[in-house]
Design a protein around this motif. Structure first.
Motif, short mmCIF file in Angstrom:
data_model
loop_
_atom_site.label_atom_id
_atom_site.label_comp_id
_atom_site.label_asym_id
_atom_site.label_seq_id
_atom_site.Cartn_x
_atom_site.Cartn_y
_atom_site.Cartn_z
N LYS A 319 0.84 -1.19 0.00
CA LYS A 319 0.00 0.00 0.00
C LYS A 319 0.88 1.25 0.00
CE LYS A 319 -4.04 1.99 2.40
NZ LYS A 319 -4.99 1.79 1.29
N ILE A 320 0.40 2.29 -0.65
CA ILE A 320 1.13 3.55 -0.70
C ILE A 320 0.62 4.48 0.40
CG2 ILE A 320 1.71 5.56 -2.10
CD1 ILE A 320 1.01 3.77 -4.57
N TYR A 321 1.49 4.81 1.32
CA TYR A 321 1.21 5.83 2.35
C TYR A 321 2.23 6.96 2.17
CZ TYR A 321 -1.40 2.23 4.99
OH TYR A 321 -2.29 1.26 5.41
N TRP A 322 1.99 8.08 1.55
CA TRP A 322 0.73 8.55 1.03
C TRP A 322 0.97 9.20 -0.31
CZ3 TRP A 322 2.45 9.13 6.03
CH2 TRP A 322 1.68 8.50 7.03
N ASP A 323 0.16 8.86 -1.28
CA ASP A 323 0.19 9.47 -2.60
C ASP A 323 -1.21 9.36 -3.18
OD1 ASP A 323 0.95 10.60 -4.99
OD2 ASP A 323 1.93 8.80 -5.77
N PRO A 324 -1.91 10.47 -3.38
CA PRO A 324 -1.39 11.83 -3.29
C PRO A 324 -1.20 12.30 -1.86
CG PRO A 324 -3.75 11.89 -3.71
CD PRO A 324 -3.35 10.44 -3.76
N ALA A 325 -0.25 13.23 -1.71
CA ALA A 325 -0.12 13.92 -0.43
C ALA A 325 -1.36 14.79 -0.23
CB ALA A 325 1.16 14.76 -0.42
N PRO A 343 8.59 20.35 -2.57
CA PRO A 343 9.29 19.42 -3.47
C PRO A 343 9.65 18.09 -2.82
CG PRO A 343 10.74 21.22 -2.80
CD PRO A 343 9.36 21.59 -2.36
N VAL A 344 10.05 18.09 -1.57
CA VAL A 344 10.44 16.83 -0.93
C VAL A 344 9.21 15.95 -0.71
CG1 VAL A 344 11.59 15.75 1.05
CG2 VAL A 344 12.42 17.95 0.17
N THR A 345 8.14 16.56 -0.24
CA THR A 345 6.88 15.83 -0.06
C THR A 345 6.45 15.16 -1.35
OG1 THR A 345 6.10 17.26 1.73
CG2 THR A 345 4.42 16.07 0.48
N GLU A 346 6.46 15.91 -2.44
CA GLU A 346 5.98 15.38 -3.71
C GLU A 346 6.92 14.30 -4.25
OE1 GLU A 346 5.23 18.70 -6.26
OE2 GLU A 346 3.77 19.58 -4.87
N ASP A 347 8.22 14.45 -4.02
CA ASP A 347 9.17 13.44 -4.47
C ASP A 347 9.02 12.15 -3.67
OD1 ASP A 347 11.59 12.33 -5.75
OD2 ASP A 347 12.49 12.65 -3.78
N ILE A 348 9.00 12.26 -2.36
CA ILE A 348 8.91 11.08 -1.50
C ILE A 348 7.59 10.35 -1.72
CG2 ILE A 348 8.75 10.27 0.89
CD1 ILE A 348 11.57 10.99 0.07
N SER A 349 6.49 11.09 -1.84
CA SER A 349 5.17 10.45 -1.96
C SER A 349 5.07 9.60 -3.21
CB SER A 349 4.06 11.51 -1.95
OG SER A 349 4.09 12.29 -3.13
N ARG A 350 5.86 9.91 -4.23
CA ARG A 350 5.82 9.16 -5.48
C ARG A 350 6.74 7.94 -5.48
NH1 ARG A 350 3.75 13.72 -5.98
NH2 ARG A 350 2.63 14.59 -7.77
#
Length: 378
Positions: A319-325, A343-350
């Motif tokens: 499971k993906i935790y979390w995407d989308p943020a 930018p870090v949130t969006e990179d890590i979430s993907r």
């Protein structure tokens, strides 16, 4: 003929006869299913384990956050700095008290709030910082506490995933003014649904007690011949005796629940050490990890969807935790919330993916997980 393998679920609830015995005792008592003796006992056990003055159980981790914010007097016109890389309840709780969530970026090691970015988001309307201890280990809580002190802000810890985890020998959830725990079915201690507000501040605890019981001065409503005195606006977010009964028996084996997760995580991490293309989420120095979730971070070249599909082919959940943020969800995209660059949130979430984790994960299951992940990333 190929033999179909047994599925490996994302989590399994650890239960034993003591859970059943407590539940039977609560049910067959024939009374006090609402405010029963197991509620007080559960609270006492949490207070002892966390070494805090007040643990107030409620019906979910979300309502624990709402109650904590309410007790602090946070509401319309206030801003609360939150991460976007978390379960949506963290930000929603702020909205539910009519305050405004202000998103700050995370740092790439703990996946918790980046103290440097938090500083840039503070305004005259900022009332609190609400960090999350992600996946079962500490964020940079010491620096965030320093920022809160410098700016005279409240600090509310979202420790929903981190019961029992420590930073520098101190339990998470005891650093700020108040904290929220969760006992949802996949948490360290599970009661099905449930939560708790943790605080050493007796006045905050008094306000939480009022809020969770309709603003009533006494919680002994069913023992009184009167209708009670109501001195504030509140709601009903109490935990019933039955989930508290299960919580008590789960607390009896808290150390074993945590140790089982840590041992399984250690085996997974050791097995992944030589595999190129991924990095397990690990605690920072001086912190412990209770592994409410076991999460790997994939390199950008790895197609996460292919990893998920490969695991599914081997009957292994992920499971993906979390995407989308949170800031990328439909609701917050169309809301009036101002979204900074994260930018870090969006990179890590993907790039993150959570793998099966529970205290009883067997060596055979661990080997299957490692083999499937290895197949997927190569």
């Amino acid at each position: 003929m190929e033999v179909k393998q047994e599925p490996i679920p994302l989590f399994e609830i650890d239960w034993d006869q003591s859970d059943i015995s407590n539940a039977i005792e609560s049910i067959t008592r024939g009374s006090y299913w609402a405010k029963g003796p197991f509620v007080s006992e559960f609270e006492s056990r949490l207070e002892k384990v966390l070494d805090v003055k007040n643990a107030l159980v409620v019906n979910s981790g979300t309502t624990a956050l709402v109650a904590a914010l309410k007790a602090l007097g946070i509401g319309r016109g206030d801003e609360v700095i939150v991460p976007s890389f978390t379960f949506i309840a963290t930000a929603n709780a702020v909205r539910l008290v009519e305050a405004e969530p202000v998103f700050a970026d995370i740092e790439p090691n703990t996946y918790g709030l980046d103290p440097n970015h938090v500083r840039t988001q503070i305004t005259d309307d900022t009332a609190a910082i609400l960090p999350v201890h992600c996946y079962g280990t500490s964020c940079q809580i010491d620096e965030l506490c320093e920022i809160a002190d410098e700016h005279d802000l409240s600090l509310v810890e979202d420790a929903a995933e981190a019961l029992g985890a420590e930073f520098r020998g101190q339990k998470l959830g005891t650093f700020g003014d108040v904290a929220a725990l969760s006992f949802c079915q996949n948490k360290i201690v599970a009661t099905g649904e449930g939560g708790a507000v943790i605080t050493d501040d007796d006045d905050l605890a008094r306000r939480v007690r009022l809020y969770r019981s309709h603003g009533r001065t006494s919680e002994n409503y069913f023992d009184s011949s009167t209708s009670g005195q109501y001195i504030d606006v509140g709601t009903n977010i109490r935990m019933g005796d039955l989930p508290a009964a299960i919580g008590c028996s789960q607390m009896d084996r808290l150390d074993d629940l945590i140790t089982g997760r840590q041992q399984a995580a250690s085996r997974l991490t050791e097995s992944f050490r030589e595999i190129q293309g991924l990095q397990p989420h690990t605690p920072m120095e001086e912190a412990t990890h209770v592994y409410q979730l076991y999460t790997i971070e994939l390199e950008s070249r790895i197609n996460r969807s292919n990893v998920i599909d490969t695991l599914a082919e081997h009957e292994i959940a992920s499971k993906i935790y979390w995407d989308p943020a949170i800031h990328e969800t439909s609701y917050y995209r169309k809301s009036k919330t101002k979204i900074p660059t994260l930018p870090v949130t969006e990179d890590i979430s993907r790039r993150v993916l959570s793998l099966p984790m529970h205290p009883n994960l067997s060596p055979y299951e661990i080997a299957r997980i490692v083999d499937a992940v290895t197949e997927a990333v190569h």
